[in-house]
Design an enzyme around this catalytic site. Structure first.
Site, PDB file in Angstrom:
ATOM      1  N   CYS A   1       0.836  -1.206   0.000  1.00  0.00           N
ATOM      2  CA  CYS A   1       0.000   0.000   0.000  1.00  0.00           C
ATOM      3  C   CYS A   1       0.875   1.262   0.000  1.00  0.00           C
ATOM      4  O   CYS A   1       1.520   1.561  -0.989  1.00  0.00           O
ATOM      5  CB  CYS A   1      -0.976  -0.034   1.177  1.00  0.00           C
ATOM      6  SG  CYS A   1      -2.328   1.161   1.016  1.00  0.00           S
TER       7      CYS A   1
ATOM      8  N   HIS B   1      -3.672  -5.176   0.299  1.00  0.00           N
ATOM      9  CA  HIS B   1      -3.183  -5.636   1.600  1.00  0.00           C
ATOM     10  C   HIS B   1      -3.214  -7.166   1.677  1.00  0.00           C
ATOM     11  O   HIS B   1      -4.263  -7.757   1.944  1.00  0.00           O
ATOM     12  CB  HIS B   1      -4.041  -5.042   2.723  1.00  0.00           C
ATOM     13  CG  HIS B   1      -3.806  -3.581   2.958  1.00  0.00           C
ATOM     14  ND1 HIS B   1      -2.867  -3.124   3.853  1.00  0.00           N
ATOM     15  CD2 HIS B   1      -4.360  -2.494   2.393  1.00  0.00           C
ATOM     16  CE1 HIS B   1      -2.862  -1.799   3.842  1.00  0.00           C
ATOM     17  NE2 HIS B   1      -3.763  -1.390   2.952  1.00  0.00           N
TER      18      HIS B   1
ATOM     19  N   GLU C   1      -2.058  -8.984   3.982  1.00  0.00           N
ATOM     20  CA  GLU C   1      -2.115  -9.440   5.376  1.00  0.00           C
ATOM     21  C   GLU C   1      -3.531  -9.641   5.895  1.00  0.00           C
ATOM     22  O   GLU C   1      -3.728 -10.312   6.919  1.00  0.00           O
ATOM     23  CB  GLU C   1      -1.358  -8.463   6.295  1.00  0.00           C
ATOM     24  CG  GLU C   1      -2.008  -7.102   6.507  1.00  0.00           C
ATOM     25  CD  GLU C   1      -1.666  -6.073   5.436  1.00  0.00           C
ATOM     26  OE1 GLU C   1      -1.837  -4.871   5.698  1.00  0.00           O
ATOM     27  OE2 GLU C   1      -1.251  -6.473   4.318  1.00  0.00           O
TER      28      GLU C   1
END
Length: 536
Positions: free
Chosen positions: A79, A167, A169
Site C-alpha cells: 500500500c 493488503h 495481510e
C-alpha cells in the site's frame, strides 16, 4: 543465527497483522519504526514496508532511505510502501478519483513472477488507499492489475523489489498468505524454524542460564499471557518461582476461586491475596474512568509490593509482557485514549531485575506456546480482560452490589457464548483457524462455540441509568445492561459480532429473569474505531 524479516512501520493499523502473518510462516520478524532499520544486521533476510495513514505528498509523511536495504535484501512494499517506492524512484502517485477501498479482483497478473506463484485467476484482494500509482519508475514493470487499478502490483527488472497496492495481510485478500509465503519463503529463503516448540525449548534453556538459582516473583492476572509466562518459568526454574494473584474484588463471578484451582492443577506456587476491601474503599464515590484506572493501578502495586517483600531473597520480577505491548508506536496523534497497564515498568523500591519470557510473541503465538506446554484449553482461549476488571465495565461509581449485579449478568452471557455452537466456512473459518482455535474442517466447515468465534466479549452495567419495566403485575425501576462482543485480530481495530437472534433472545430473557437489579438488556453494535472495545 536467527533469521528475521524486518517490517518497517509507517503507521498502518494492520502493521502488527503483517507481523503475525510472517510468524505464521514459522519465520521470526521484528516490527520497527520506519526510520530505525538495523543497518549492518546480517540476520535480516528481507524487508516489508507497511501501509500508512499519510499520502506520500503530505509534508509530515514518513520517508525512509531505501538505499539502506534495496539491492541488499528482498523488499516488499504494501500500500503506502508500494506508493513510496514508486514516488522515491521517480514514478507518479496521484490522488485517486475516488477512494479505492474494499474487495477487488486481479483481472490480470504475471503468473510467472515468483510473487504470484500458485495464484488463481481473478483472485480477490483488499484495497484501502486514497492515492494511486499512475506511473511506475524506470526499470520496473507492472505484474498485476484490477479493473480500476492498473498498477495493483509491480516489480523491479534488476533488483529483488516487489510492491502491491492491496493488503495481503488481511483475510479479505484470499491468497494473501500465499503471496507472503512466496515472498518470505521462496524469495527471502526463510528456513522456517520459528515455532512454538522451538520457542519453548530455546526459552527454557535461556531462562535457566539467565536466572540460575535465583528466586522469581510473577504477578498473575488469570489471563492468557501471565498464565503462559508462569508455566514457562515453572518448567525452567520450578520451585524458585513464586506467583502472586491479587483479587481486587472486580474479577468475574467465581474467577478468583476457579483460577486458583487451575493454577494448583498446573503445579504452580501461587499466593492468593483477597484485597477487595481496600480497593472498594479507595474507589468509593469515584466515577471518572481514568481516575478509577489510576486508583486500581496504584492499589495493585501497593498490595503486590507488600506480598513481594515477604519473599526476602527474590531477585527477579517476571511479567507476561508480549510483543504488541513493546512495539514502539509511531504515536501519530500524540493523544492518550486511556491508560494501559501492560508495560508500567518496575517500582524503584523493589530493586528487582525484569524477566519477560514472552516479550517476542504475539497473542496467538502465546496461545500456541500454551498448548505446547500442555495447558488446559479454557485458559488458553480466554478472552482479553481489562486489568481494572469490571470497574471499567460499570458506568459510574463502584459498589460491591453493582459488582454483584454485573458478575451475575456477565456469567450468564459468557456461559451462553461458550455453550452455543456455530458452523463457519470461507473467510470466517479461515480467520478463526488462523487464530489457533482447535477445530476440524469437514466438508469445508468447522464447528466452534460463539465464544471461540469472537475476540472479546463482556457485559456493561449502566449504573448511572434506570429504566422502567414490568415484572408480573409490578412496576420496576432498575438498571439496563449492555452486551458487547467484537471480532478482531489484534484489538487495533474491531467490528461488532453479528450474534444469532435466538442466542440474544435466550440470554436477554435469562439475565432479566435471574439477575436482581436488571430489567433491560441492550446490544452494542459500534465498531472500533470510532468506539473503543471497552466502554471506559
Amino acid at each position: 543465527m536467527q533469521q528475521k524479516i524486518i517490517i518497517l512501520d509507517f503507521g498502518s493499523q494492520t502493521t502488527q497483522l503483517i507481523g503475525r502473518r510472517v510468524r505464521e510462516l514459522d519465520t521470526f520478524c521484528e516490527i520497527l519504526p520506519y526510520n530505525k532499520f538495523p543497518v549492518g544486521d546480517e540476520t535480516v533476510i528481507g524487508v516489508i514496508l507497511s501501509g500508512s495513514p499519510f499520502s506520500v505528498h503530505d509534508p509530515e509523511a514518513f520517508k525512509v532511505d531505501l538505499s539502506q536495504f534495496v539491492g541488499r535484501v528482498p523488499v516488499l512494499g504494501i500500500c503506502y510502501g508500494a506508493q513510496f517506492i514508486s514516488y522515491a524512484g521517480g514514478g507518479k502517485v496521484e490522488k485517486a478519483d475516488s477512494r479505492e477501498y474494499g474487495r477487488a479482483n486481479l483481472c490480470e497478473f504475471d503468473g510467472a513472477n515468483p510473487l504470484f506463484k500458485g495464484f488463481e485467476p481473478n483472485s480477490q484482494v483488499w484495497m484501502s488507499h486514497g492515492d494511486t500509482i499512475t506511473a511506475i519508475p524506470e526499470g520496473y514493470k507492472c505484474i498485476a492489475s484490477t479493473a480500476n487499478v492498473k498498477y495493483a502490483a509491480y516489480a523491479s527488472l534488476s533488483q529483488p523489489v516487489w510492491a502491491v497496492q492491496f493488503h495481503p495481510e488481511v483475510f479479505h485478500t484470499i491468497q494473501g498468505t500465499q503471496l507472503l509465503k512466496n515472498f518470505v519463503v521462496d524469495i527471502c529463503h526463510s528456513n522456517q524454524d520459528w515455532s512454538a516448540a522451538s520457542f519453548v525449548d530455546t526459552t527454557v534453556a535461556e531462562l535457566k542460564a539467565q536466572i540460575g538459582d535465583d528466586r522469581v516473583i510473577l504477578g498473575l492476572s488469570g489471563g492468557v499471557d501471565s498464565s503462559v509466562a508462569a508455566v514457562l518459568l515453572n518448567r525452567a526454574i520450578g520451585k524458585n518461582l513464586t506467583c502472586i494473584f491479587v483479587d481486587h474484588g472486580m474479577l468475574r463471578k467465581n474467577e478468583f476461586r476457579d483460577v486458583m484451582h487451575d493454577y494448583e492443577c498446573l503445579g504452580l506456587n501461587v499466593l492468593g491475596v483477597d484485597a477487595s476491601e481496600k480497593f472498594f474503599a479507595d474507589l468509593a464515590g469515584v466515577s471518572d474512568p481514568e481516575q478509577k484506572r489510576k486508583i486500581i493501578g496504584r492499589d495493585f502495586v501497593e498490595v503486590f509490593n507488600a506480598e513481594a517483600q515477604k519473599i526476602k531473597d527474590a531477585k527477579w520480577l517476571a511479567q507476561g509482557t508480549i510483543y504488541p505491548d513493546r512495539i514502539e508506536s509511531l504515536n501519530i496523534t500524540g493523544k492518550v485514549i486511556k491508560s494501559h497497564h501492560n508495560v508500567g515498568g518496575l517500582p524503584k523500591e523493589m530493586h528487582l531485575s525484569l524477566c519477560e519470557p514472552l516479550k517476542w510473541l504475539f497473542k496467538d503465538e502465546v496461545r500456541r506456546v500454551g498448548r505446547q506446554l500442555g495447558m488446559p484449553e479454557h485458559l488458553i482461549t480466554r478472552h482479553p480482560f481489562p486489568g481494572p476488571g469490571l470497574a471499567v465495565r460499570i458506568l459510574g461509581d463502584i459498589t460491591p452490589e453493582k459488582v454483584r449485579i454485573l458478575q451475575d449478568a456477565d456469567d450468564i452471557y459468557i456461559r451462553g457464548l461458550r455453550e452455543y455452537k456455530v458452523k463457519l466456512s470461507g473467510e470466517e473459518a479461515r480467520r478463526v483457524l488462523a487464530a489457533g482455535v482447535p477445530a476440524d474442517m469437514k466438508d469445508g466447515e468447522i464447528e466452534v462455540s460463539l465464544y471461540d468465534q469472537i475476540w472479546q466479549a463482556g457485559t456493561i452495567l449502566l449504573s448511572t441509568v434506570r429504566s422502567v419495566g414490568v415484572m408480573g403485575d409490578e412496576r420496576t425501576y432498575e438498571h439496563p445492561v449492555a452486551l458487547r462482543a467484537v471480532t478482531s485480530t489484534d484489538a487495533m481495530t474491531a467490528d461488532w459480532a453479528h450474534l444469532p437472534y435466538d442466542f440474544m433472545a435466550k440470554v436477554s430473557n435469562e439475565i432479566i429473569n435471574k439477575v436482581r437489579g436488571v430489567n433491560r438488556v441492550c446490544y452494542d453494535i459500534s465498531s472500533k474505531p470510532p468506539s473503543t472495545i471497552e466502554w471506559e
